[in-house]
Scaffold this active site. Sequence first.
Site, PDB file in Angstrom:
ATOM      1  N   HIS A 126     143.788 -80.346  10.244  1.00  0.00           N
ATOM      2  CA  HIS A 126     142.600 -80.260  11.201  1.00  0.00           C
ATOM      3  C   HIS A 126     142.946 -81.438  12.386  1.00  0.00           C
ATOM      4  CE1 HIS A 126     138.695 -80.802  13.039  1.00  0.00           C
ATOM      5  NE2 HIS A 126     138.485 -79.610  12.761  1.00  0.00           N
ATOM      6  N   ASP A 203     141.387 -85.795   3.460  1.00  0.00           N
ATOM      7  CA  ASP A 203     140.468 -85.085   4.237  1.00  0.00           C
ATOM      8  C   ASP A 203     139.427 -84.295   3.334  1.00  0.00           C
ATOM      9  OD1 ASP A 203     138.670 -83.838   6.020  1.00  0.00           O
ATOM     10  OD2 ASP A 203     140.342 -83.365   7.334  1.00  0.00           O
ATOM     11  N   GLN A 206     136.222 -80.066   4.066  1.00  0.00           N
ATOM     12  CA  GLN A 206     135.984 -78.618   3.571  1.00  0.00           C
ATOM     13  C   GLN A 206     135.645 -78.719   1.877  1.00  0.00           C
ATOM     14  OE1 GLN A 206     135.226 -76.156   5.331  1.00  0.00           O
ATOM     15  NE2 GLN A 206     136.002 -76.970   7.457  1.00  0.00           N
ATOM     16  N   LYS A 229     128.387 -80.464   6.829  1.00  0.00           N
ATOM     17  CA  LYS A 229     129.123 -79.287   6.028  1.00  0.00           C
ATOM     18  C   LYS A 229     128.760 -79.150   4.630  1.00  0.00           C
ATOM     19  CE  LYS A 229     133.416 -79.708   8.828  1.00  0.00           C
ATOM     20  NZ  LYS A 229     133.369 -78.540   9.894  1.00  0.00           N
ATOM     21  N   CYS A 369     140.435 -75.893  15.473  1.00  0.00           N
ATOM     22  CA  CYS A 369     140.753 -77.333  15.619  1.00  0.00           C
ATOM     23  C   CYS A 369     142.128 -77.583  14.600  1.00  0.00           C
ATOM     24  CB  CYS A 369     139.891 -78.179  15.201  1.00  0.00           C
ATOM     25  SG  CYS A 369     138.358 -78.317  16.127  1.00  0.00           S
TER      26      CYS A 369
HETATM   27  N1  PLP Z   1     138.900 -82.061   8.562  1.00  0.00           N
HETATM   28  C1  PLP Z   1     138.616 -80.656   8.344  1.00  0.00           C
HETATM   29  C2  PLP Z   1     139.316 -80.127   7.105  1.00  0.00           C
HETATM   30  C3  PLP Z   1     137.577 -79.974   9.135  1.00  0.00           C
HETATM   31  O1  PLP Z   1     137.416 -78.638   8.563  1.00  0.00           O
HETATM   32  C4  PLP Z   1     136.923 -80.549   9.955  1.00  0.00           C
HETATM   33  C5  PLP Z   1     135.671 -79.741  10.771  1.00  0.00           C
HETATM   34  O2  PLP Z   1     135.805 -78.551  10.586  1.00  0.00           O
HETATM   35  C6  PLP Z   1     136.985 -81.862  10.246  1.00  0.00           C
HETATM   36  C7  PLP Z   1     137.853 -82.640   9.455  1.00  0.00           C
HETATM   37  C8  PLP Z   1     136.082 -82.698  11.288  1.00  0.00           C
HETATM   38  O3  PLP Z   1     134.671 -82.735  10.959  1.00  0.00           O
HETATM   39  P1  PLP Z   1     133.536 -83.278  12.050  1.00  0.00           P
HETATM   40  O4  PLP Z   1     133.750 -82.444  13.000  1.00  0.00           O
HETATM   41  O5  PLP Z   1     132.256 -82.969  11.167  1.00  0.00           O
HETATM   42  O6  PLP Z   1     134.031 -84.590  12.362  1.00  0.00           O
END
Ligand code: PLP
Length: 418
Positions: A126, A203, A206, A229, A369
Amino acid sequence: MKNKNSDLFFKNIRKDFPILDQKINGHQLIYSDNGATTQKPIKVIDSICDFYKNDNSNVHRGIHTLSERATDMYENVRIKVANFINSNKEEIVFTYGTTSSFNILAKGIEDQISEGDEIVLSQMEHHANIVCWQELAKKRGAILKFIPINKDFRLDLKEAEKIITQKTKIVAISHISNVLGTITPAKKICSIAHKYGAYFVLDCAQSIVHMKVDVKEIDCDFIAFSSHKMFGPTGVGVLYGKSNLLEKLKPSIFGGDMIYEVSFTCSTYNKSPYKFEAGTPNIEGVIGFGAAIDYLNEIGMDNIELREKELCEYFLGKVSEVKDLKIYGPNSCNDRSCIFSFNIDGIHSHDMSTLLDMKGIAIRGGHHCAMPLHTLLELPSTSRISLCFYNTFEEIDKIVLALKNAKKDYEKGEFLLK
Ligand code: PLP
């Protein structure tokens, strides 16, 4: 209800989510955009209202009863989060979300990175786990490398073994891809990183809601995730770091609450995790986050995993009946979650989202993203269905029926009327 892994239990659980009980464009809402954000159970909503009705005060600074109560409630959530991922409370930094956690980490680690050092990511990241490292690399003259994915949409472990070397200082990968749904072999990659003395960053944006994340079991150095999430409020997240590593990390946001002593000329900083939490935090958000963790614990992450595996298998079986539909992600539910990105020949993902929205089905269309991954796959965009435990087999039937009719509906052009 005792049997927390029965279909009936999960059907009843929908009553906890008031938002699900509504019609969209004349159809019962089917919310299948959980990868973007999850819906909130009434317990989470109530916990925030109750806090404002009964306990609202600032934390860490008042001596009066309300402030002490708010501080206790806030700090109690730190313990809940720590228990949830099997860490200590001092290792939990409250942030504003995964993105903010990565920024705090990348900024804080800056002076440990030198010219020519390598930072290893994967091709399925992401933007939150790419852009902050690109900035750091630019500043310090470091080099970014990417673990490739293979044709089954899994990380290529053989290549990972070659890419991670003595030069590697940080390995940062997602635990579950927000596009492909792939569950990455975190423990294995962590052990490769540690063999060379590199930090391992996971990370968990998810994964945290779909599976048990145990930082000790994996031996992660840092992890990041967001409350929204995992059925909690937006604007709250976590940066976990091993105590000794958080101590070495520099704060990048300065002001009240993160200091130990301030004079007109200089300041000394509070200890971790407080040195990373400058200013008034999102107190009610943290309280709601605590209620979300209680909620997940009540159901049990094991039961959630089982339920979602059944949904995953059912979805993959049913969707294989749809003509001209290609799913980008592993075809076995053993190492994938309920995140399904796909395209149907000839229909742009934005049109697909609109077509399904007309049937009350909420999905996401776009690059999610993850532009580099889409470029790699030579796809301008994909449609994404992301399920969670409150989705039902009946909803999957309706989604699949809508997908089967998508081409016909598209050719009729009805979605243009929207
Ligand atoms: N990393 C992953 C794998 C994600 O799916 C997301 C959001 O969709 C993020 C990071 C970023 O999360 P946030 O927008 O809550 O900061």
